[in-house]
Design a protein around this motif. Structure first.
Motif, mmCIF file in Angstrom:
data_model
loop_
_atom_site.group_PDB
_atom_site.id
_atom_site.type_symbol
_atom_site.label_atom_id
_atom_site.label_comp_id
_atom_site.label_asym_id
_atom_site.label_seq_id
_atom_site.Cartn_x
_atom_site.Cartn_y
_atom_site.Cartn_z
ATOM 1 N N HIS A 17 79.443 24.669 71.329
ATOM 2 C CA HIS A 17 78.825 23.711 71.667
ATOM 3 C C HIS A 17 78.023 23.843 73.271
ATOM 4 O O HIS A 17 76.803 23.377 73.434
ATOM 5 C CB HIS A 17 79.643 22.096 71.961
ATOM 6 C CG HIS A 17 78.677 21.051 72.512
ATOM 7 N ND1 HIS A 17 77.497 20.694 72.136
ATOM 8 C CD2 HIS A 17 79.455 20.192 73.613
ATOM 9 C CE1 HIS A 17 77.459 19.503 72.699
ATOM 10 N NE2 HIS A 17 78.149 19.216 73.733
ATOM 11 N N HIS A 18 78.785 24.025 74.145
ATOM 12 C CA HIS A 18 78.633 24.484 75.432
ATOM 13 C C HIS A 18 77.291 25.459 75.470
ATOM 14 O O HIS A 18 76.317 25.102 76.182
ATOM 15 C CB HIS A 18 79.570 24.689 76.337
ATOM 16 C CG HIS A 18 79.331 24.926 77.711
ATOM 17 N ND1 HIS A 18 78.740 24.009 78.674
ATOM 18 C CD2 HIS A 18 78.835 26.185 78.500
ATOM 19 C CE1 HIS A 18 78.277 24.399 80.036
ATOM 20 N NE2 HIS A 18 78.558 25.736 79.753
ATOM 21 N N LEU B 192 84.617 25.092 68.875
ATOM 22 C CA LEU B 192 83.687 24.066 68.667
ATOM 23 C C LEU B 192 83.274 23.736 70.298
ATOM 24 O O LEU B 192 81.934 23.628 70.339
ATOM 25 C CB LEU B 192 84.373 22.708 68.237
ATOM 26 C CG LEU B 192 84.369 22.585 66.870
ATOM 27 C CD1 LEU B 192 85.438 21.458 66.500
ATOM 28 C CD2 LEU B 192 83.260 22.646 66.075
ATOM 29 N N ILE C 38 84.398 14.962 72.564
ATOM 30 C CA ILE C 38 84.410 16.182 73.585
ATOM 31 C C ILE C 38 85.843 16.061 74.082
ATOM 32 O O ILE C 38 86.668 17.143 74.295
ATOM 33 C CB ILE C 38 83.481 16.491 74.381
ATOM 34 C CG1 ILE C 38 83.474 18.163 74.774
ATOM 35 C CG2 ILE C 38 83.045 15.633 75.342
ATOM 36 C CD1 ILE C 38 83.153 19.042 73.868
ATOM 37 N N GLN D 95 74.212 24.384 74.027
ATOM 38 C CA GLN D 95 73.605 23.103 74.611
ATOM 39 C C GLN D 95 72.672 23.860 75.930
ATOM 40 O O GLN D 95 71.615 23.337 76.083
ATOM 41 C CB GLN D 95 74.662 22.331 75.231
ATOM 42 C CG GLN D 95 74.239 21.001 76.062
ATOM 43 C CD GLN D 95 75.314 19.850 76.603
ATOM 44 O OE1 GLN D 95 76.541 20.854 77.069
ATOM 45 N NE2 GLN D 95 75.154 18.919 76.281
ATOM 46 N N HIS E 25 73.810 23.555 66.067
ATOM 47 C CA HIS E 25 74.331 23.112 67.105
ATOM 48 C C HIS E 25 74.639 21.346 66.640
ATOM 49 O O HIS E 25 75.699 20.843 66.779
ATOM 50 C CB HIS E 25 73.354 22.791 68.060
ATOM 51 C CG HIS E 25 73.680 22.282 69.397
ATOM 52 N ND1 HIS E 25 73.128 21.348 70.140
ATOM 53 C CD2 HIS E 25 74.941 22.350 69.976
ATOM 54 C CE1 HIS E 25 73.626 21.088 71.284
ATOM 55 N NE2 HIS E 25 74.941 21.667 71.043
ATOM 56 N N ILE F 232 77.945 21.266 64.897
ATOM 57 C CA ILE F 232 78.950 21.346 65.651
ATOM 58 C C ILE F 232 79.094 19.652 66.435
ATOM 59 O O ILE F 232 80.536 19.469 66.514
ATOM 60 C CB ILE F 232 78.706 22.538 67.017
ATOM 61 C CG1 ILE F 232 79.063 23.676 66.350
ATOM 62 C CG2 ILE F 232 79.502 22.321 67.925
ATOM 63 C CD1 ILE F 232 78.315 25.020 67.078
ATOM 64 N N ILE F 233 78.218 19.392 66.915
ATOM 65 C CA ILE F 233 78.330 18.029 67.550
ATOM 66 C C ILE F 233 79.031 16.987 66.519
ATOM 67 O O ILE F 233 79.772 16.018 66.848
ATOM 68 C CB ILE F 233 76.869 17.337 68.082
ATOM 69 C CG1 ILE F 233 76.373 18.383 69.022
ATOM 70 C CG2 ILE F 233 76.834 15.885 68.508
ATOM 71 C CD1 ILE F 233 74.978 18.110 69.366
ATOM 72 N N ILE G 286 82.596 17.630 66.309
ATOM 73 C CA ILE G 286 83.087 17.256 67.545
ATOM 74 C C ILE G 286 83.408 15.620 67.309
ATOM 75 O O ILE G 286 84.611 15.228 68.114
ATOM 76 C CB ILE G 286 82.433 17.612 68.752
ATOM 77 C CG1 ILE G 286 82.733 18.961 68.905
ATOM 78 C CG2 ILE G 286 82.905 16.907 69.934
ATOM 79 C CD1 ILE G 286 81.818 19.785 70.239
#
Length: 63
Positions: free
Chosen positions: A27-28, A23, A58, A31, A45, A48-49, A52
């Protein structure tokens, strides 16, 4: 450096089954590419957020 399952494998499973490292890494990565993502990439995305956030944010992933 991330060593783990790639997006092809992960896309065939529920995001709730992804581990915290997966994750955080994706995510990174996504992003960084936000300006270039198509609608499918934006949806992934966002999912995923949401996962999280469901896990406590995070910072909670690093525990």
């Amino acid at each position: 450096m991330y060593i783990g399952r790639d997006m092809t494998e992960l896309s065939m499973m529920s995001i709730s089954d992804w581990n915290n490292d997966e994750l955080a890494f994706f995510h990174h990565a996504l992003q960084q590419m936000i300006p270039y993502l198509n609608s499918e990439g934006q949806t992934i995305h966002r999912e995923i957020i949401e996962e999280i956030e469901r896990r406590g944010g995070i910072k909670a992933l690093g525990k």
